[in-house]
Design a protein around this motif. Structure first.
Motif, PDB file in Angstrom:
ATOM      1  N   MET A 195       0.848  -1.194   0.000  1.00 12.88           N
ATOM      2  CA  MET A 195       0.000   0.000   0.000  1.00 12.88           C
ATOM      3  C   MET A 195       0.885   1.246   0.000  1.00 12.88           C
ATOM      4  N   SER A 196       0.318   2.328  -0.493  1.00 11.96           N
ATOM      5  CA  SER A 196       1.063   3.581  -0.603  1.00 11.96           C
ATOM      6  C   SER A 196       0.222   4.729  -0.050  1.00 11.96           C
ATOM      7  N   CYS A 197       0.906   5.764   0.449  1.00 15.50           N
ATOM      8  CA  CYS A 197       0.246   6.955   1.007  1.00 15.50           C
ATOM      9  C   CYS A 197      -0.102   7.898  -0.130  1.00 15.50           C
ATOM     10  N   TRP A 198      -1.361   8.381  -0.188  1.00 19.40           N
ATOM     11  CA  TRP A 198      -1.770   9.268  -1.273  1.00 19.40           C
ATOM     12  C   TRP A 198      -1.314  10.708  -1.072  1.00 19.40           C
ATOM     13  N   VAL A 199      -0.664  10.988   0.063  1.00 18.13           N
ATOM     14  CA  VAL A 199      -0.121  12.318   0.306  1.00 18.13           C
ATOM     15  C   VAL A 199       1.349  12.395  -0.111  1.00 18.13           C
ATOM     16  N   CYS A 200       2.171  11.498   0.451  1.00 17.85           N
ATOM     17  CA  CYS A 200       3.605  11.528   0.155  1.00 17.85           C
ATOM     18  C   CYS A 200       4.028  10.450  -0.837  1.00 17.85           C
ATOM     19  N   PHE A 201       3.097   9.508  -1.215  1.00 19.59           N
ATOM     20  CA  PHE A 201       3.335   8.425  -2.184  1.00 19.59           C
ATOM     21  C   PHE A 201       4.374   7.408  -1.708  1.00 19.59           C
ATOM     22  N   ALA A 202       4.687   7.425  -0.403  1.00 20.17           N
ATOM     23  CA  ALA A 202       5.605   6.412   0.134  1.00 20.17           C
ATOM     24  C   ALA A 202       4.836   5.125   0.403  1.00 20.17           C
TER      25      ALA A 202
ATOM     26  N   ARG B  10      -6.998   4.374   7.356  1.00 20.09           N
ATOM     27  CA  ARG B  10      -7.905   4.487   6.194  1.00 20.09           C
ATOM     28  C   ARG B  10      -9.128   5.286   6.660  1.00 20.09           C
ATOM     29  N   PRO B  11      -9.146   6.598   6.469  1.00 22.07           N
ATOM     30  CA  PRO B  11     -10.135   7.473   7.108  1.00 22.07           C
ATOM     31  C   PRO B  11     -11.443   7.644   6.355  1.00 22.07           C
ATOM     32  N   CYS B  12     -11.599   7.006   5.173  1.00 22.42           N
ATOM     33  CA  CYS B  12     -12.801   7.281   4.385  1.00 22.42           C
ATOM     34  C   CYS B  12     -13.220   6.039   3.598  1.00 22.42           C
ATOM     35  N   HIS B  13     -14.128   6.227   2.645  1.00 22.88           N
ATOM     36  CA  HIS B  13     -14.657   5.126   1.850  1.00 22.88           C
ATOM     37  C   HIS B  13     -13.810   4.795   0.622  1.00 22.88           C
ATOM     38  N   CYS B  14     -12.739   5.496   0.412  1.00 22.94           N
ATOM     39  CA  CYS B  14     -11.953   5.298  -0.804  1.00 22.94           C
ATOM     40  C   CYS B  14     -11.348   3.890  -0.851  1.00 22.94           C
ATOM     41  N   ARG B  15     -11.153   3.444  -2.051  1.00 21.80           N
ATOM     42  CA  ARG B  15     -10.526   2.148  -2.288  1.00 21.80           C
ATOM     43  C   ARG B  15      -9.342   2.329  -3.234  1.00 21.80           C
ATOM     44  N   GLY B  16      -8.521   1.296  -3.320  1.00 23.27           N
ATOM     45  CA  GLY B  16      -7.396   1.340  -4.236  1.00 23.27           C
ATOM     46  C   GLY B  16      -6.241   2.165  -3.693  1.00 23.27           C
TER      47      GLY B  16
ATOM     48  N   ARG C  61     -14.627  21.109  10.313  1.00 24.56           N
ATOM     49  CA  ARG C  61     -14.790  19.773   9.754  1.00 24.56           C
ATOM     50  C   ARG C  61     -13.986  19.638   8.469  1.00 24.56           C
ATOM     51  N   VAL C  62     -13.402  18.444   8.293  1.00 23.36           N
ATOM     52  CA  VAL C  62     -12.581  18.172   7.112  1.00 23.36           C
ATOM     53  C   VAL C  62     -13.088  16.887   6.477  1.00 23.36           C
ATOM     54  N   ALA C  63     -13.212  16.891   5.161  1.00 27.88           N
ATOM     55  CA  ALA C  63     -13.714  15.737   4.425  1.00 27.88           C
ATOM     56  C   ALA C  63     -12.693  15.288   3.399  1.00 27.88           C
ATOM     57  N   CYS C  64     -12.830  14.059   2.955  1.00 26.17           N
ATOM     58  CA  CYS C  64     -11.946  13.489   1.944  1.00 26.17           C
ATOM     59  C   CYS C  64     -12.165  14.203   0.610  1.00 26.17           C
ATOM     60  N   PRO C  65     -11.096  14.598  -0.088  1.00 30.67           N
ATOM     61  CA  PRO C  65     -11.268  15.302  -1.357  1.00 30.67           C
ATOM     62  C   PRO C  65     -11.796  14.408  -2.478  1.00 30.67           C
ATOM     63  N   GLN C  66     -11.716  13.063  -2.310  1.00 32.96           N
ATOM     64  CA  GLN C  66     -12.188  12.158  -3.365  1.00 32.96           C
ATOM     65  C   GLN C  66     -13.637  11.717  -3.145  1.00 32.96           C
ATOM     66  N   CYS C  67     -13.930  11.152  -1.989  1.00 36.61           N
ATOM     67  CA  CYS C  67     -15.269  10.611  -1.742  1.00 36.61           C
ATOM     68  C   CYS C  67     -16.137  11.519  -0.875  1.00 36.61           C
ATOM     69  N   ASN C  68     -15.579  12.646  -0.393  1.00 38.45           N
ATOM     70  CA  ASN C  68     -16.304  13.636   0.417  1.00 38.45           C
ATOM     71  C   ASN C  68     -16.799  13.091   1.751  1.00 38.45           C
ATOM     72  N   ALA C  69     -16.251  11.996   2.191  1.00 38.87           N
ATOM     73  CA  ALA C  69     -16.599  11.463   3.511  1.00 38.87           C
ATOM     74  C   ALA C  69     -15.906  12.284   4.595  1.00 38.87           C
ATOM     75  N   GLU C  70     -16.653  12.670   5.620  1.00 38.87           N
ATOM     76  CA  GLU C  70     -16.079  13.494   6.678  1.00 38.87           C
ATOM     77  C   GLU C  70     -15.165  12.648   7.568  1.00 38.87           C
ATOM     78  N   TYR C  71     -14.010  13.173   7.868  1.00 43.06           N
ATOM     79  CA  TYR C  71     -13.061  12.463   8.720  1.00 43.06           C
ATOM     80  C   TYR C  71     -13.554  12.478  10.174  1.00 43.06           C
ATOM     81  N   LEU C  72     -13.368  11.354  10.837  1.00 43.03           N
ATOM     82  CA  LEU C  72     -13.724  11.240  12.250  1.00 43.03           C
ATOM     83  C   LEU C  72     -12.509  11.628  13.082  1.00 43.03           C
ATOM     84  N   ILE C  73     -12.547  12.823  13.623  1.00 41.95           N
ATOM     85  CA  ILE C  73     -11.414  13.362  14.373  1.00 41.95           C
ATOM     86  C   ILE C  73     -11.788  13.374  15.848  1.00 41.95           C
ATOM     87  N   VAL C  74     -10.972  12.745  16.670  1.00 46.92           N
ATOM     88  CA  VAL C  74     -11.206  12.691  18.110  1.00 46.92           C
ATOM     89  C   VAL C  74     -10.018  13.296  18.835  1.00 46.92           C
ATOM     90  N   PHE C  75     -10.304  13.815  20.011  1.00 45.01           N
ATOM     91  CA  PHE C  75      -9.269  14.434  20.841  1.00 45.01           C
ATOM     92  C   PHE C  75      -9.218  13.713  22.182  1.00 45.01           C
TER      93      PHE C  75
END
Length: 280
Positions: A1-8, A20-26, A51-65
């Protein structure tokens, strides 16, 4: 698997935490926790509650503190309340400042028009509630009075009954180009609205607020024989308005006629244009 931010990939850093914070696949399914945290910080821009959502599937990230202690919770709640109440408090302070400025201006105007001692005596004997309501209305009424453009009504009447006012052309000399009133105009020029730009609005405001001072000065210069300060100021104000209005009517009519007699010239022919250019 690879990171979609840094591609590592997971082989590049086996100690990195993945999520894996959203509904995206692949290829966009997994992302480094640290990379996603930096990306969320960029989107929130300092507002940790945004609130912040995924730029691909628009699913809102579940952020906890982590849970806050009682002291930190109270401080955080107070900070949120202050942030929400801040704009309303600023608006209240602004309105209060304008109000008390208007009260002060009204009091100064009363002393200027009636006289310093007489004005203080009148305000001391008046009801405080009446002063709190009446004094701030003085600048408001001056501004509203300044917005009454009686010169425009005079101009309309003169233009409407111009045939009966031919004698005015002999009163206003210096009309070599066109007559002042009574002559037909080739077109009706468009006139701009008096409040079409901010410059006219500021002129109205400044002119209204400085009017009592001008009326007092004109009254002392033209009606020095009148003993009453109030009567002298009223006469000075009337004289100033009348004289200024007469000059303004004359000036605006001249501008009107100048616009009415405006002409657009023919564009010169090519030979004439070349000849004039060579001559120059």
């Amino acid at each position: 698997m690879s990171c979609w931010v840094c591609f590592a990939t997971d082989e590049d850093d086996r100690t990195a935490e993945w999520v894996r914070p959203c509904h995206c696949r692949g290829s966009t399914k997994w992302v480094h926790q640290a990379c996603l945290q930096r990306w969320v910080d960029e989107k929130q821009r300092g507002n940790s509650t945004a609130r912040v959502a995924c730029p691909q599937c628009n699913a809102e990230y579940l952020i906890v503190f982590p849970k806050l202690g009682p002291v930190v919770y109270v401080l955080d709640l107070a900070d949120r309340l202050i942030s929400k109440a801040g704009p309303f408090a600023a608006a209240g302070i602004m309105v209060g400042s304008i109000y008390w400025t208007a009260v002060t201006y009204g009091a100064v105007t009363v002393m200027q028009v009636v006289g310093h001692k007489e004005g203080l005596d009148v305000m001391e004997r008046a009801d405080p509630l009446f002063l709190l309501i009446g004094l701030p209305t003085i600048p408001v009424m001056l501004i509203l009075g300044k917005m009454i453009r009686w010169e425009d009504y005079v101009l309309r009447l003169w233009r409407k009954y111009s045939n009966k006012l031919q004698i005015l052309n002999s009163i206003f000399p210096g009309q070599d180009t066109f007559c002042w009133i009574g002559c037909p105009v080739p077109r009706i020029p468009a006139e701009a609205s008096p409040l079409a730009d901010h410059v006219s609005a500021t002129r109205i405001l400044c002119g209204a607020l400085v009017f009592p001072t001008i009326a007092t000065i004109v009254g002392k210069l033209m009606f020095s024989s009148v003993n009453s300060n109030l009567q002298r100021t009223i006469l000075g104000g009337i004289a100033f308005v009348a004289i200024k209005g007469a000059f303004k009517v004359y000036f605006k009519q001249q501008q009107y006629l100048r616009q009415a007699h405006r002409k657009i010239l023919n564009f010169p022919e090519q030979e004439e244009w070349t000849r004039s250019t060579d001559h120059d």
